[in-house]
Write a protein that holds these residues in place. Structure first.
Motif, PDB file in Angstrom:
ATOM      1  N   GLU A  71      -7.127  22.072  13.895  1.00  0.00           N
ATOM      2  CA  GLU A  71      -6.284  23.218  13.509  1.00  0.00           C
ATOM      3  C   GLU A  71      -4.955  23.210  14.258  1.00  0.00           C
ATOM      4  OE1 GLU A  71     -10.134  23.659  12.033  1.00  0.00           O
ATOM      5  OE2 GLU A  71      -9.589  23.435  14.155  1.00  0.00           O
ATOM      6  N   LYS A  72      -4.975  22.793  15.534  1.00  0.00           N
ATOM      7  CA  LYS A  72      -3.734  22.730  16.314  1.00  0.00           C
ATOM      8  C   LYS A  72      -2.786  21.672  15.747  1.00  0.00           C
ATOM      9  CE  LYS A  72      -5.623  24.471  20.670  1.00  0.00           C
ATOM     10  NZ  LYS A  72      -6.070  24.167  22.049  1.00  0.00           N
ATOM     11  N   ILE A  73      -3.358  20.553  15.318  1.00  0.00           N
ATOM     12  CA  ILE A  73      -2.525  19.517  14.689  1.00  0.00           C
ATOM     13  C   ILE A  73      -1.910  20.054  13.398  1.00  0.00           C
ATOM     14  CG2 ILE A  73      -2.599  17.272  13.521  1.00  0.00           C
ATOM     15  CD1 ILE A  73      -4.797  16.442  15.512  1.00  0.00           C
ATOM     16  N   ALA A  74      -2.739  20.740  12.599  1.00  0.00           N
ATOM     17  CA  ALA A  74      -2.244  21.308  11.340  1.00  0.00           C
ATOM     18  C   ALA A  74      -1.149  22.339  11.590  1.00  0.00           C
ATOM     19  CB  ALA A  74      -3.398  21.949  10.574  1.00  0.00           C
ATOM     20  N   LEU A  75      -1.324  23.168  12.617  1.00  0.00           N
ATOM     21  CA  LEU A  75      -0.299  24.173  12.938  1.00  0.00           C
ATOM     22  C   LEU A  75       1.008  23.521  13.365  1.00  0.00           C
ATOM     23  CD1 LEU A  75      -2.397  26.912  14.776  1.00  0.00           C
ATOM     24  CD2 LEU A  75      -1.071  27.225  12.688  1.00  0.00           C
ATOM     25  N   SER A  76       0.913  22.441  14.112  1.00  0.00           N
ATOM     26  CA  SER A  76       2.134  21.755  14.540  1.00  0.00           C
ATOM     27  C   SER A  76       2.895  21.191  13.344  1.00  0.00           C
ATOM     28  CB  SER A  76       1.794  20.639  15.536  1.00  0.00           C
ATOM     29  OG  SER A  76       1.096  19.582  14.896  1.00  0.00           O
ATOM     30  N   GLU A  77       2.138  20.827  12.294  1.00  0.00           N
ATOM     31  CA  GLU A  77       2.757  20.266  11.087  1.00  0.00           C
ATOM     32  C   GLU A  77       3.327  21.347  10.165  1.00  0.00           C
ATOM     33  OE1 GLU A  77      -0.450  18.169   9.336  1.00  0.00           O
ATOM     34  OE2 GLU A  77      -0.327  16.428  10.669  1.00  0.00           O
ATOM     35  N   LYS A  78       2.709  22.527  10.151  1.00  0.00           N
ATOM     36  CA  LYS A  78       3.034  23.516   9.115  1.00  0.00           C
ATOM     37  C   LYS A  78       3.683  24.798   9.638  1.00  0.00           C
ATOM     38  CE  LYS A  78       0.444  23.699   5.496  1.00  0.00           C
ATOM     39  NZ  LYS A  78      -0.611  23.856   4.478  1.00  0.00           N
ATOM     40  N   SER A  79       3.908  24.895  10.941  1.00  0.00           N
ATOM     41  CA  SER A  79       4.461  26.149  11.482  1.00  0.00           C
ATOM     42  C   SER A  79       5.978  26.178  11.507  1.00  0.00           C
ATOM     43  CB  SER A  79       3.925  26.389  12.897  1.00  0.00           C
ATOM     44  OG  SER A  79       4.334  25.339  13.771  1.00  0.00           O
ATOM     45  N   GLY A  80       6.608  25.051  11.133  1.00  0.00           N
ATOM     46  CA  GLY A  80       8.068  24.977  11.208  1.00  0.00           C
ATOM     47  C   GLY A  80       8.757  26.038  10.362  1.00  0.00           C
ATOM     48  N   MET A  81       8.294  26.254   9.138  1.00  0.00           N
ATOM     49  CA  MET A  81       8.920  27.260   8.281  1.00  0.00           C
ATOM     50  C   MET A  81       8.742  28.657   8.855  1.00  0.00           C
ATOM     51  SD  MET A  81       8.283  28.158   4.218  1.00  0.00           S
ATOM     52  CE  MET A  81       8.747  26.532   3.657  1.00  0.00           C
ATOM     53  N   PHE A  82       7.554  28.933   9.403  1.00  0.00           N
ATOM     54  CA  PHE A  82       7.311  30.257   9.986  1.00  0.00           C
ATOM     55  C   PHE A  82       8.250  30.503  11.161  1.00  0.00           C
ATOM     56  CE2 PHE A  82       5.188  33.357  12.662  1.00  0.00           C
ATOM     57  CZ  PHE A  82       4.701  34.280  11.746  1.00  0.00           C
ATOM     58  N   GLU A  83       8.406  29.505  12.035  1.00  0.00           N
ATOM     59  CA  GLU A  83       9.297  29.650  13.191  1.00  0.00           C
ATOM     60  C   GLU A  83      10.741  29.838  12.734  1.00  0.00           C
ATOM     61  OE1 GLU A  83       8.686  26.385  15.845  1.00  0.00           O
ATOM     62  OE2 GLU A  83       6.550  26.818  16.107  1.00  0.00           O
ATOM     63  N   SER A  84      11.118  29.147  11.648  1.00  0.00           N
ATOM     64  CA  SER A  84      12.481  29.262  11.134  1.00  0.00           C
ATOM     65  C   SER A  84      12.740  30.637  10.529  1.00  0.00           C
ATOM     66  CB  SER A  84      12.720  28.179  10.079  1.00  0.00           C
ATOM     67  OG  SER A  84      13.961  28.349   9.445  1.00  0.00           O
ATOM     68  N   VAL A  85      11.764  31.164   9.793  1.00  0.00           N
ATOM     69  CA  VAL A  85      11.950  32.440   9.106  1.00  0.00           C
ATOM     70  C   VAL A  85      11.799  33.629  10.036  1.00  0.00           C
ATOM     71  CG1 VAL A  85      10.989  33.956   7.319  1.00  0.00           C
ATOM     72  CG2 VAL A  85      11.242  31.514   6.864  1.00  0.00           C
ATOM     73  N   PHE A  86      10.790  33.602  10.905  1.00  0.00           N
ATOM     74  CA  PHE A  86      10.490  34.767  11.738  1.00  0.00           C
ATOM     75  C   PHE A  86      10.887  34.597  13.202  1.00  0.00           C
ATOM     76  CE2 PHE A  86       7.414  35.105   8.211  1.00  0.00           C
ATOM     77  CZ  PHE A  86       7.723  36.377   7.767  1.00  0.00           C
ATOM     78  N   GLY A  87      11.160  33.374  13.629  1.00  0.00           N
ATOM     79  CA  GLY A  87      11.621  33.158  14.992  1.00  0.00           C
ATOM     80  C   GLY A  87      10.532  33.123  16.043  1.00  0.00           C
ATOM     81  N   TYR A  88       9.273  33.016  15.625  1.00  0.00           N
ATOM     82  CA  TYR A  88       8.161  32.979  16.571  1.00  0.00           C
ATOM     83  C   TYR A  88       7.609  31.569  16.713  1.00  0.00           C
ATOM     84  CZ  TYR A  88       7.898  38.097  16.459  1.00  0.00           C
ATOM     85  OH  TYR A  88       8.175  39.429  16.569  1.00  0.00           O
ATOM     86  N   LYS A  89       7.350  31.156  17.972  1.00  0.00           N
ATOM     87  CA  LYS A  89       6.617  29.936  18.228  1.00  0.00           C
ATOM     88  C   LYS A  89       5.120  30.273  18.111  1.00  0.00           C
ATOM     89  CE  LYS A  89       5.853  26.330  21.675  1.00  0.00           C
ATOM     90  NZ  LYS A  89       6.164  25.858  23.059  1.00  0.00           N
ATOM     91  N   ILE A  90       4.331  29.339  17.595  1.00  0.00           N
ATOM     92  CA  ILE A  90       2.903  29.588  17.350  1.00  0.00           C
ATOM     93  C   ILE A  90       2.056  28.848  18.391  1.00  0.00           C
ATOM     94  CG2 ILE A  90       1.011  29.393  15.710  1.00  0.00           C
ATOM     95  CD1 ILE A  90       3.244  31.319  14.886  1.00  0.00           C
ATOM     96  N   ILE A  91       1.136  29.580  19.002  1.00  0.00           N
ATOM     97  CA  ILE A  91       0.175  28.985  19.942  1.00  0.00           C
ATOM     98  C   ILE A  91      -1.239  29.386  19.516  1.00  0.00           C
ATOM     99  CG2 ILE A  91      -0.696  28.983  22.315  1.00  0.00           C
ATOM    100  CD1 ILE A  91       2.129  29.394  23.307  1.00  0.00           C
ATOM    101  N   LEU A  92      -2.111  28.392  19.444  1.00  0.00           N
ATOM    102  CA  LEU A  92      -3.533  28.643  19.143  1.00  0.00           C
ATOM    103  C   LEU A  92      -4.330  28.359  20.413  1.00  0.00           C
ATOM    104  CD1 LEU A  92      -5.934  29.156  17.240  1.00  0.00           C
ATOM    105  CD2 LEU A  92      -5.840  26.727  16.603  1.00  0.00           C
ATOM    106  N   MET A  93      -5.107  29.357  20.837  1.00  0.00           N
ATOM    107  CA  MET A  93      -5.879  29.219  22.076  1.00  0.00           C
ATOM    108  C   MET A  93      -7.379  29.356  21.771  1.00  0.00           C
ATOM    109  SD  MET A  93      -3.497  31.549  24.575  1.00  0.00           S
ATOM    110  CE  MET A  93      -4.495  31.170  26.009  1.00  0.00           C
TER     111      MET A  93
END
Length: 509
Positions: free
Chosen positions: A487-509
């Motif tokens: 899931e962390k690998i998938a998030l690293s691949e697919k979170s770019g648009m979210f970070e661009s639109v909303f400005g949040y970096k994503i962390i999965l713990m």
């Protein structure tokens, strides 16, 4: 004191006005109504355009309605004026709409068949709400035969299983068979073949032979109910299936003039009566229903009720459940992974709710996200490679109860961009959309990509988590000890648009 509400419908065979008010108990009191014939459908189905003569007649009718509404203190801009499929199909619909706005002041809104189904559902539900019938628990059909199309809703155990706008209308049939030597048997065969062509698609959603409740709505079937049916309440009748079949067969031998004289109806209504009842009769004989329920209601009433339901949280919640049920039926039709779809939908809506203030979209956008999440992988039915493109195609060419063509188009775009390296801003077609639609697609796609990544393995590993926002970081904290490397690998691949639109970096713990 309640304020009167008004609606005008420009249909295939006439222009109709309704003025009513709603009491504090949400009871509808009809204050005024009018119905003027207009051969709009004949024009469109023969020449493809609304003729100058028909335009003039329409303008004159609307001017009369404008004066009628002024007596109630209602201005044109306060009136909902909508046109159905025949108007939409006209090649010159845009200039005609503009002419109506300039000369009379009514802004015409074109609704598609799926929206008409939504309005009719509200109208029928209101008519049946105090009746001791199990319509909203049984396998049921709501059928509305119009001049241009036949609108159909299928309910499985009370939940929406499918909606269809069939190109099988009375005026359309009359124009297609005009100037030909035809008999009752010819018309019957034509209608039967049209229904059989649609039957296969309908029965992927609900087997018609399992239908026990049949509701028919329209002026023609209401006339039949008055003549051979029995009243259940003020605005509801019931007709025995056999009595209806006998009546339908009997009137096929009448001329139009005989129908006018015998039933005290207009020539315009008499022209479509026989074919209309024939369509109803053929559909009910595909089901196990023994009686036909006939509510005296219409799309205009449903539109006003629909506006009021948007203000009622409980009604809107129930309506959204029917939208979701319709989407799930579509998912099953294409053998989608329901558990994955429901998991992604749950994660998507949780993210949406956390960011609700920042998203700055209305509650309807949340519904669009939920449906897009349910259907994002539906294209895998065709082929897994590039299934996002296949998902876009299937969604765009499907019908989902309660959603307009514009809604469905937005959902299809969200599904298109939920995976891969494509980004909306690189597409010319995306740039041509209105800014509000572009922002809706971007925001909802960004959320869906994130939610899809969190169920990368399609095993619902992360269905128990919390979301926390700290500074410019959104943290997903799982409540169970589990391996989340995939899931962390998938998030690293697919979170770019979210970070661009909303400005949040994503962390999965």
């Amino acid at each position: 004191m309640t304020t009167p509400e008004s609606v005008i419908e420009i249909g295939s065979t006439g222009v109709r006005l309704l003025v009513c008010e709603f009491t504090s108990e949400n009871q509808q009191n009809i204050l005024d109504r009018s119905d003027m014939p207009l051969p709009l459908g004949k024009d469109v189905f023969t020449s493809g355009v609304i003729s100058q003569d028909t335009q003039e007649k329409c303008i004159q009718i609307l001017k009369r309605y404008k004066e009628q509404l002024a007596g109630w203190g209602i201005k044109p801009e306060e009136t909902t004026c909508f046109a159905s499929s025949a108007f939409r199909d006209a090649k010159n619909c845009d200039p005609v709409m503009d002419r109506i706005l300039v000369q009379v002041g009514f802004r015409v809104r074109i609704v598609d068949g799926i929206e008409e189904n939504k309005f009719m559902y509200h109208a029928v539900k209101e008519c049946l709400k105090n009746q001791s019938v199990s319509f909203f628990q049984d396998n049921s059909v709501i059928l509305v035969v119009g001049g241009s199309t036949t609108e159909m809703m299928l309910l499985s155990n009370g939940k929406m299983a499918g909606v269809h706008s069939l190109r099988l209308g009375t005026v359309r049939i009359e124009q297609q068979m005009k100037n030909r030597t035809i008999s009752y048997d010819d018309i019957q065969r034509y209608v039967r073949e049209s229904i059989n062509n649609a039957k296969g698609s309908l029965e992927t959603e609900l087997n018609l032979s399992d239908v026990r409740r049949f509701v028919a709505v329209g002026q023609d079937v209401t006339l039949a109910a008055l003549l051979v049916g029995r009243p259940i309440s003020t605005f509801l009748w019931e007709i025995d299936k056999r009595d209806f079949a006998i009546f339908t067969k009997e009137i096929q031998d009448f001329s139009i003039e005989e129908c006018v004289a015998k039933f005290k109806i207009s020539y315009n209504e008499a022209e479509t009566l026989q074919v209309s009842l024939l369509i109803y009769n053929m559909f009910i004989h595909l089901t196990k229903a023994e009686t036909i329920l006939v509510p005296e209601t219409n799309t205009r009433t449903g539109l006003l009720l629909s506006k009021r339901s948007d203000e009622d949280e409980e009604l809107q919640k129930e309506f959204n459940q029917q939208i979701t049920a319709s989407a799930k039926t579509l998912l099953r039709k294409y053998h989608g992974d329901e558990k994955h779809a429901e998991c992604v939908s749950m994660i998507s809506t949780r993210i949406y709710d956390i960011l609700k203030d920042e998203i700055a979209l209305d509650d309807h956008a949340r519904t669009l996200l939920e449906i897009a999440a349910l259907l994002h992988d539906i294209g895998s039915f065709i082929r897994y490679d590039n299934h996002n493109l296949h998902s876009q195609y299937i969604i765009k060419n499907s019908e989902i109860f309660g959603l307009s063509r514009k809604d469905i188009s937005i959902i299809s775009e969200i599904a298109k961009y939920h995976k891969g390296i494509l980004i909306p801003q690189d597409e010319d077609s995306f740039q041509m959309l209105p800014r509000s639609d572009r922002m809706t697609i971007l925001k909802l796609t960004a959320i869906l990509r994130l939610a899809d990544a969190m169920d990368r393995g399609h095993i619902q590993k992360l269905n128990d988590f919390t979301i926390t926002i700290r500074n410019n970081t959104m943290i997903f904290q799982t409540k169970k000890s589990t391996n989340t490397v995939l899931e962390k690998i998938a998030l690293s691949e697919k979170s770019g648009m979210f970070e661009s639109v909303f400005g949040y970096k994503i962390i999965l713990m």
